[in-house]
Design a protein around this motif. Structure first.
Motif, PDB file in Angstrom:
ATOM      1  N   MET A   1       1.016  -1.051   0.076  1.00  0.00           N
ATOM      2  CA  MET A   1       0.181  -0.427   0.072  1.00  0.00           C
ATOM      3  C   MET A   1       0.629   1.312  -0.048  1.00  0.00           C
ATOM      4  SD  MET A   1      -3.238  -1.060   0.510  1.00  0.00           S
ATOM      5  CE  MET A   1      -4.742  -0.059   1.071  1.00  0.00           C
ATOM      6  N   ALA A   2       0.552   1.996  -1.198  1.00  0.00           N
ATOM      7  CA  ALA A   2       1.207   4.006  -0.984  1.00  0.00           C
ATOM      8  C   ALA A   2      -0.032   4.656  -0.587  1.00  0.00           C
ATOM      9  CB  ALA A   2       1.911   3.522  -2.489  1.00  0.00           C
ATOM     10  N   PRO A   3       0.527   6.083   0.115  1.00  0.00           N
ATOM     11  CA  PRO A   3      -0.094   7.093   0.058  1.00  0.00           C
ATOM     12  C   PRO A   3      -0.142   7.775  -1.498  1.00  0.00           C
ATOM     13  CG  PRO A   3       2.331   7.188   0.474  1.00  0.00           C
ATOM     14  CD  PRO A   3       2.227   5.962  -0.076  1.00  0.00           C
ATOM     15  N   TYR A   4      -1.579   8.134  -1.905  1.00  0.00           N
ATOM     16  CA  TYR A   4      -1.656   8.423  -3.325  1.00  0.00           C
ATOM     17  C   TYR A   4      -2.739  10.570  -2.551  1.00  0.00           C
ATOM     18  CZ  TYR A   4      -1.192   4.796  -5.867  1.00  0.00           C
ATOM     19  OH  TYR A   4      -0.529   3.527  -6.607  1.00  0.00           O
ATOM     20  N   PHE A  23      -3.705   3.314  -1.354  1.00  0.00           N
ATOM     21  CA  PHE A  23      -3.631   1.896  -2.676  1.00  0.00           C
ATOM     22  C   PHE A  23      -3.029   0.976  -2.617  1.00  0.00           C
ATOM     23  CE2 PHE A  23      -6.753   6.245  -3.485  1.00  0.00           C
ATOM     24  CZ  PHE A  23      -7.422   5.009  -3.021  1.00  0.00           C
ATOM     25  N   ARG A  24      -3.270  -0.118  -3.288  1.00  0.00           N
ATOM     26  CA  ARG A  24      -2.064  -1.467  -3.248  1.00  0.00           C
ATOM     27  C   ARG A  24      -1.320  -0.160  -4.528  1.00  0.00           C
ATOM     28  NH1 ARG A  24      -7.077  -3.798  -3.571  1.00  0.00           N
ATOM     29  NH2 ARG A  24      -7.063  -4.130  -5.326  1.00  0.00           N
ATOM     30  N   ASN A  25      -2.430   0.284  -5.627  1.00  0.00           N
ATOM     31  CA  ASN A  25      -1.291   0.908  -7.024  1.00  0.00           C
ATOM     32  C   ASN A  25      -2.343   1.497  -7.873  1.00  0.00           C
ATOM     33  OD1 ASN A  25      -3.648  -1.142  -8.451  1.00  0.00           O
ATOM     34  ND2 ASN A  25      -2.270  -2.719  -7.404  1.00  0.00           N
ATOM     35  N   ASP A  27      -3.415   1.256 -10.429  1.00  0.00           N
ATOM     36  CA  ASP A  27      -5.454   0.911 -10.919  1.00  0.00           C
ATOM     37  C   ASP A  27      -6.067   1.075 -10.028  1.00  0.00           C
ATOM     38  OD1 ASP A  27      -3.944   0.543 -13.604  1.00  0.00           O
ATOM     39  OD2 ASP A  27      -3.906  -1.682 -13.169  1.00  0.00           O
ATOM     40  N   HIS A  28      -5.821   0.169  -8.624  1.00  0.00           N
ATOM     41  CA  HIS A  28      -6.989   0.320  -7.785  1.00  0.00           C
ATOM     42  C   HIS A  28      -6.830   1.777  -7.166  1.00  0.00           C
ATOM     43  CE1 HIS A  28      -7.413  -0.519  -3.398  1.00  0.00           C
ATOM     44  NE2 HIS A  28      -8.272  -0.428  -4.106  1.00  0.00           N
ATOM     45  N   ALA A  29      -6.210   2.352  -7.184  1.00  0.00           N
ATOM     46  CA  ALA A  29      -6.749   4.029  -6.987  1.00  0.00           C
ATOM     47  C   ALA A  29      -8.041   4.549  -7.587  1.00  0.00           C
ATOM     48  CB  ALA A  29      -4.991   5.273  -6.660  1.00  0.00           C
ATOM     49  N   LEU A  30      -7.454   3.883  -9.435  1.00  0.00           N
ATOM     50  CA  LEU A  30      -8.005   4.697 -10.398  1.00  0.00           C
ATOM     51  C   LEU A  30      -9.228   4.384  -9.822  1.00  0.00           C
ATOM     52  CD1 LEU A  30      -5.360   5.291 -13.243  1.00  0.00           C
ATOM     53  CD2 LEU A  30      -6.383   6.656 -11.803  1.00  0.00           C
ATOM     54  N   ASP A  31      -9.400   3.301 -10.007  1.00  0.00           N
ATOM     55  CA  ASP A  31     -10.784   2.383  -9.759  1.00  0.00           C
ATOM     56  C   ASP A  31     -11.438   3.238  -9.309  1.00  0.00           C
ATOM     57  OD1 ASP A  31     -10.176   0.994 -12.481  1.00  0.00           O
ATOM     58  OD2 ASP A  31      -9.639  -0.776 -10.770  1.00  0.00           O
ATOM     59  N   THR A  32     -11.022   3.323  -7.684  1.00  0.00           N
ATOM     60  CA  THR A  32     -11.918   4.045  -6.485  1.00  0.00           C
ATOM     61  C   THR A  32     -12.285   4.990  -6.800  1.00  0.00           C
ATOM     62  OG1 THR A  32     -10.923   2.523  -4.642  1.00  0.00           O
ATOM     63  CG2 THR A  32     -11.634   4.152  -3.647  1.00  0.00           C
ATOM     64  N   ILE A  33     -11.007   6.006  -6.807  1.00  0.00           N
ATOM     65  CA  ILE A  33     -11.417   7.731  -7.266  1.00  0.00           C
ATOM     66  C   ILE A  33     -12.103   7.498  -8.286  1.00  0.00           C
ATOM     67  CG2 ILE A  33     -10.196   9.543  -7.306  1.00  0.00           C
ATOM     68  CD1 ILE A  33      -7.624   8.522  -6.290  1.00  0.00           C
ATOM     69  N   GLY A  34     -12.237   6.878  -9.578  1.00  0.00           N
ATOM     70  CA  GLY A  34     -12.927   6.951 -10.679  1.00  0.00           C
ATOM     71  C   GLY A  34     -14.283   6.961 -10.641  1.00  0.00           C
ATOM     72  N   GLN A  35     -14.548   6.152  -9.183  1.00  0.00           N
ATOM     73  CA  GLN A  35     -16.254   6.347  -8.731  1.00  0.00           C
ATOM     74  C   GLN A  35     -16.857   7.124  -8.309  1.00  0.00           C
ATOM     75  OE1 GLN A  35     -16.676   2.271  -7.086  1.00  0.00           O
ATOM     76  NE2 GLN A  35     -15.446   1.703  -7.805  1.00  0.00           N
TER      77      GLN A  35
END
Length: 65
Positions: A1-4, A23-25, A27-35
């Motif tokens: 996990m890393a801070p964004y 977030f893990r990476n 893709d995980h950040a973009l999938d979550t924030i994209g919602q």
């Protein structure tokens, strides 16, 4: 996990809120924030690197109030 760092901008491009989330990476950040239902631009950074810039939603897609 890393801070964004997620920056939520207003209609005129002004900073409304800035949050740090983990977030893990990318893709995980973009999938979550994209919602997000935030109607204006969202910027996503990781370690000083711009990961994504979500554009504002088109005005005709916003719910009626």
């Amino acid at each position: 996990m890393a801070p964004y760092t997620i920056s939520y901008l207003g209609a005129a491009g002004e900073l409304l809120d800035r949050q740090e989330q983990w977030f893990r990476n990318d893709d995980h950040a973009l999938d979550t924030i994209g919602q997000s239902k935030h109607p204006h631009q969202i910027l996503v950074h990781h370690a000083g690197r711009l990961v994504a810039r979500f554009p504002p939603w088109p005005r005709d897609n916003l719910p009626l109030r």
